[in-house]
Write a protein that holds these residues in place. Structure first.
Motif, short mmCIF file in Angstrom:
data_model
loop_
_atom_site.label_atom_id
_atom_site.label_comp_id
_atom_site.label_asym_id
_atom_site.label_seq_id
_atom_site.Cartn_x
_atom_site.Cartn_y
_atom_site.Cartn_z
N ASP A 189 0.80 -1.15 -0.05
CA ASP A 189 -0.03 -0.13 -0.27
C ASP A 189 0.99 1.21 0.25
O ASP A 189 0.43 2.33 -0.09
CB ASP A 189 -0.98 -0.10 1.18
CG ASP A 189 -0.22 0.18 2.48
OD1 ASP A 189 0.94 0.16 2.54
OD2 ASP A 189 -1.03 0.38 3.54
N VAL A 190 2.33 1.03 0.25
CA VAL A 190 3.19 2.15 0.13
C VAL A 190 3.76 2.22 -1.30
O VAL A 190 3.84 3.44 -1.88
CB VAL A 190 4.19 2.01 1.27
CG1 VAL A 190 5.27 3.36 1.02
CG2 VAL A 190 3.61 2.13 2.50
N LEU A 436 -6.10 1.86 -8.49
CA LEU A 436 -5.91 3.10 -7.88
C LEU A 436 -6.94 4.16 -8.34
O LEU A 436 -7.55 5.08 -7.65
CB LEU A 436 -4.52 3.41 -8.20
CG LEU A 436 -3.38 2.66 -7.73
CD1 LEU A 436 -2.14 2.98 -8.15
CD2 LEU A 436 -3.50 2.44 -6.16
N GLU A 437 -7.25 4.22 -9.86
CA GLU A 437 -8.05 5.39 -10.41
C GLU A 437 -9.61 4.93 -9.67
O GLU A 437 -10.12 5.75 -9.53
CB GLU A 437 -8.10 5.15 -11.87
CG GLU A 437 -9.03 6.27 -12.49
CD GLU A 437 -8.55 7.67 -12.27
OE1 GLU A 437 -9.43 8.65 -12.33
OE2 GLU A 437 -7.56 7.99 -11.53
N ARG A 521 -6.94 6.40 2.83
CA ARG A 521 -6.35 6.71 1.68
C ARG A 521 -4.99 6.39 1.80
O ARG A 521 -4.12 6.80 2.48
CB ARG A 521 -6.31 8.31 1.29
CG ARG A 521 -5.84 8.76 -0.16
CD ARG A 521 -6.10 10.03 -0.49
NE ARG A 521 -5.70 10.58 -1.86
CZ ARG A 521 -6.41 10.67 -2.73
NH1 ARG A 521 -7.65 9.85 -2.56
NH2 ARG A 521 -5.79 10.99 -3.85
N THR A 522 -4.41 5.31 0.88
CA THR A 522 -3.21 4.80 0.97
C THR A 522 -2.03 5.68 0.11
O THR A 522 -2.79 6.58 -0.73
CB THR A 522 -2.95 3.61 0.39
OG1 THR A 522 -3.21 3.40 -1.06
CG2 THR A 522 -3.90 2.72 1.12
N TRP A 527 -0.38 8.46 -4.88
CA TRP A 527 0.78 9.06 -5.95
C TRP A 527 0.80 8.16 -7.09
O TRP A 527 1.34 8.35 -8.02
CB TRP A 527 2.18 8.64 -5.08
CG TRP A 527 2.30 9.97 -3.98
CD1 TRP A 527 1.58 11.01 -3.68
CD2 TRP A 527 3.61 10.23 -3.43
NE1 TRP A 527 2.23 11.69 -2.66
CE2 TRP A 527 3.47 11.11 -2.33
CE3 TRP A 527 4.78 9.37 -3.28
CZ2 TRP A 527 4.52 11.72 -1.66
CZ3 TRP A 527 5.68 9.88 -2.36
CH2 TRP A 527 5.73 11.01 -1.70
N GLY A 528 -0.10 7.06 -6.99
CA GLY A 528 0.05 6.12 -8.26
C GLY A 528 1.44 5.12 -8.00
O GLY A 528 1.80 5.02 -7.07
#
Length: 869
Positions: A189-190, A436-437, A521-522, A527-528
């Protein structure tokens, strides 16, 4: 070398099996890394990387070879052979890693030197001779040199950057193998799976460097071993902390029934049942019965069927029978009283799509999601590749079109709730950008449907597919309901754990219930896929800094007036002296770069709308297929530059690293032009013995080299007692060079474009910048209502980033136009030299000027026309 590569391949294969094998990911590549010091020359490095890509593919992806055989209806061995032949393209990161390591391996040796100009010489030595000393070291009983850490770290960044720039067919990366380790995988998740890959590579490098220093002191091995140990420790620590801080599963939940019917291979069923209608009837009846059980007995909130379970268009029937089936499905949904989501086809004026249909009781069809990433060839054929010949050769190739990206759809539940969900279909799940989107768009759950019947006989493929899909839940912290036709179906929570699942090859109903609140929110959502992007930009920045340091050093030396050796006026100031193995490598790189530009231009000209409309895809393709090989070729040519100097009666070539190659003028019998002017025009020197001189001379036309050598021979100091009354020849003989080739070369040399407009800076930086200004201004007016709308709304950073993206897109566009024009100029000049050699120079000059006019006048005119229509 073979043993090290084989060991890494076997360890990688065990790592991919899952289970306790995840621990092998921290050591699997160590044997291969140790073989890099034994590779001889650039060719040896490339061979090493090629062998590793083949071994890795054979050990980790044999099931994909079986899938290829099944799809193409060929023997399984042939399918595996096709896969292994394509291994360097299937797993290109090994080549990128090895080449980067080769180029940068000498940099640490000059870090302590105050003379930065030593860096180019060190790189030259590293490429040409560092590995060539390995046999001598072994013969003398010396220990191999320790693996240098800095080049390995640079190569690691190149590995991750390459996977970001050119996403692989299956979206695989080393980090996916950590899925069985519940604590360690939470770091996705990072930095996503790419971040885990980066850390795994660092651990492997730490162990390899420590082993390379095994004959040194304990302290020299401590730092790399500490790095290797810190990686799993840090991952485990973060995982434990992250699991402890995740919110408790409270609040509203979503209970979904996943219908795994185990009905696959509709074509085989059609032959057995006698008609396609009978197959559709059996499929629907099976799903109706299992869905009834899910609703009446399991009390699910929604029902999910697998990909393309309804094998025709829905809501846009092609026949009366299809319309009746559409109405039948709608009636089943209304009777069940819960929403259904199922795989089907959708179509519009452009073609058909692999789609997911959302049905709600009392509302009918809510909408479709169209699969964004159809599988190449089996589902989707790019427009530039489409044609009758392809259909004849690959009759099974698909005809679907790609969808438009992530889309969040509503599930209207019976209790009145509206749950926003993100649908993904099969290969969509390997693209983290879609998940992610979807999270950014407000989805609270992921609904994934797939048809993994390809892997019925090799379940490992389906197992890896599910593991990759589970990473989308970890990256976004969204629960996921994943259904397949025959396994593995699963209910996956926000930590990536399977709460309920099925086996391969069974008919079963999987039911699971998970919370669907808005997740935290990860960093990945914010940042994608930033790890790959950071590695790519970091490498670019390092290259710029290196170039600036080298350029500054050279200017300082010139200002200090360092003595320079006298260079022959008859010869060019510099040539490229290429050993036998280097010229093919540089030629292949340049051919790939220039050919890729023409391929991209063809994709744009012949209507590949998915490529034309995706600016980021264009930039990534441009960087991977043109910039990377072009820069690599330029580095090779730069590394082997030499100055020709006449010393007495000997021709001396002095390379950047101070090495000299000498040849007596009397031993040169003739000049032989290269048959292909790649990577640059050049020639061989034919010796009096009849053999070729081992160094190929590039950067000069063969006819010009012959004349220059003749003049140099005339100016050479004669040997004592040698006869000197014979007049020197005007030129040396040209062997195996037809007259038209000489005419083409003379025209190329005489009509070299000069002036500011011909310089790359003007063509590929200034011109695109000027074209980007009006286009960007128009975009601002359309999107934000004014020339500075984005600046006023989002600030300077967003405005500058948007303009930079437009500028970069225009750089690609201008480069593609220039490539097409260059191909036209070369073709026209070649035709003139072949059939009208006397006009070759005039024709070439005219074509060069016309190309500049088309570029500098034609592109602005086209842009003006596009803006005003």
């Amino acid at each position: 070398m073979p043993l090290g590569i084989a060991a890494s391949a076997v360890l990688s294969g065990l790592y991919a099996q899952g289970g306790a094998g995840w621990a092998l990911g921290f050591v699997a590549l160590v044997p291969w890394l140790l073989t890099l010091t034994a590779a001889r020359g650039l060719g040896g490095v490339l061979l090493n990387a090629w062998a590793m890509s083949v071994g890795f593919t054979a050990a980790v992806f044999p099931w994909f070879g079986s899938a290829i055989a099944r799809l193409a209806q060929i023997d399984e061995a042939a399918g595996l052979a096709i896969l292994l032949l394509a291994a360097p393209l299937f797993q290109p990161q090994f080549l990128v890693f090895a080449i980067t390591y080769a180029i940068t391996s000498a940099i640490p040796s000059v870090n302590a030197s105050a003379n930065t100009s030593a860096i180019p010489s060190a790189i030259t030595s590293a490429i040409t001779s560092a590995w060539a000393r390995a046999p001598l070291r072994r013969a003398q009983g010396e220990a191999p040199p320790a693996l240098p850490a800095l080049p390995l770290l640079t190569a690691t960044a190149a590995w991750v950057a390459a996977e970001w720039i050119v996403p692989k067919l299956l979206g695989d990366t080393l980090g996916h193998g950590l899925y069985p380790a519940r604590l360690l995988r939470q770091a996705a998740d990072v930095g996503g799976a790419a971040g885990l890959t980066l850390l795994l590579l660092l651990a492997n490098i730490g162990i390899a460097v420590a082993l390379g220093r095994r004959r040194q002191g304990v302290r020299s091995k401590a730092a790399p071993l500490v790095l290797a140990a810190l990686v799993p420790a840090a991952l485990a620590t973060y995982g434990a902390a992250r699991l402890a801080t995740l919110p408790a599963p409270t609040g509203p939940t979503l209970r979904v029934g996943l219908v795994q019917s185990n009905l696959v291979d509709y074509e085989r069923l059609r032959r057995e049942r006698g008609s396609a209608a009978a197959v559709v009837r059996e499929v629907l009846d099976t799903h109706y019965a299992m869905s009834h059980d899910a609703v009446e007995r399991q009390r699910v909130h929604a029902v999910l069927w697998s990909e393309t379970v309804y094998p025709t268009t829905f809501a846009r029937p092609k026949s009366e029978a299809g319309a009746e089936l559409d109405q039948e499905i709608a009636g089943i949904v209304n009777a069940a009283g819960v929403p259904f989501v199922f795989g089907t086809y959708d179509r519009d004026g452009h073609g058909e799509y692999n789609a997911a249909a959302f049905m709600a009781p009392g509302r009918g069809l809510v909408g479709f999601y169209r699969k964004t990433r159809p599988f190449p060839l089996t589902e989707f054929v790019p427009a530039w590749l489409e044609g009758p010949w392809l259909r004849e050769w690959l009759p099974w190739a698909g005809t679907w079109r790609a969808g438009n990206g992530a889309r969040v759809m509503p599930l209207f539940l019976a209790d009145g709730r509206e749950v926003p969900v993100l649908p993904l279909i099969c290969l969509d799940a390997v693209d983290s950008a879609l998940a992610l989107e979807g999270a950014r768009l407000g989805a609270t759950a992921i609904l994934t449907m797939s048809n993994d019947s390809w892997f019925t006989e090799r379940p490992l493929g389906a197992q890896l597919h599910q593991a990759v899909a589970a990473f989308r839940s970890i990256e976004t912290r969204l629960p996921q309901f994943r259904v397949t036709s025959n396994g593995f179906s699963a209910v996956i929570d926000a930590t990536g754990s399977v709460q309920a699942g099925s086996r391969m090859g069974e008919r079963t109903l999987v039911v699971g219930e998970l919370p669907v609140a808005t997740p935290p929110r990860t960093l990945m959502v914010a940042w994608g896929d930033w790890v790959g992007r950071a590695c790519a930009w970091g490498l670019a920045l390092a290259a710029v800094v290196f170039a600036l340091v080298t350029w500054s050093s050279r200017r300082s030396q010139a200002a200090a007036g360092e003595p320079q050796a006298a260079t022959l006026a008859a010869l060019p100031a510099k040539v490229v002296a290429l050993p036998r193995g280097v010229r093919p490598a540089a030629a292949a790189l340049r051919l790939l770069a220039r050919g890729s530009l023409l391929w991209m231009a063809g994709a744009v000209l012949f209507g590949d709308t998915s490529f034309m409309s995706n600016t980021l895809a264009q930039l990534r393709t441009f960087a991977a297929l043109f910039l990377a090989p072009e820069v690599a070729a330029m580095l090779l040519l730069w590394a082997f530059e030499a100055r020709p100097v006449l010393e007495g009666d000997r021709l001396v070539l002095t390379r950047r690293d101070g090495r000299r190659a000498e040849l007596a003028m009397r031993d040169i019998a003739a000049v032989e032009a290269w048959r292909l002017p790649l990577p640059v025009p050049g020639a061989w020197l034919r010796l009096a013995s009849g053999e070729r001189w081992p160094l190929a001379l590039g950067g000069i036309e063969a006819f010009a080299l012959a004349q220059a050598l003749a003049r140099a021979a005339a100016a050479a100091t004669p040997l004592p007692g040698a006869a000197s009354d014979a007049p020197p020849p005007a030129t040396m003989p040209l062997q195996r060079t037809p007259a038209w080739a000489t005419a083409f070369a003379r025209a190329r040399a005489a009509a070299v474009p000069r002036g500011m407009l011909s310089r790359p800076v003007a063509k590929f930086l200034l011109l695109p910048g000027l074209l980007a200004v009006p286009a960007f201004r128009l975009h601002q007016h359309i999107a934000y209502g004014g020339a500075l709308g984005e600046l006023q709304t989002f600030g300077v950073g967003a405005f500058a980033a948007a303009f930079a993206l437009w500028w970069a897109a225009w750089v690609v566009g201008v480069a593609l136009c220039a490539a097409v024009l260059r191909a036209a100029v070369e073709a026209g000049a070649l035709a003139a030299a072949r059939w009208r050699p006397a006009l070759a120079v005039a024709v070439r000059r005219g074509l060069e000027r016309a190309a500049l006019l088309a570029l500098y006048a034609g592109l602005p005119a086209w842009l003006l026309w596009r803006i005003t229509i």
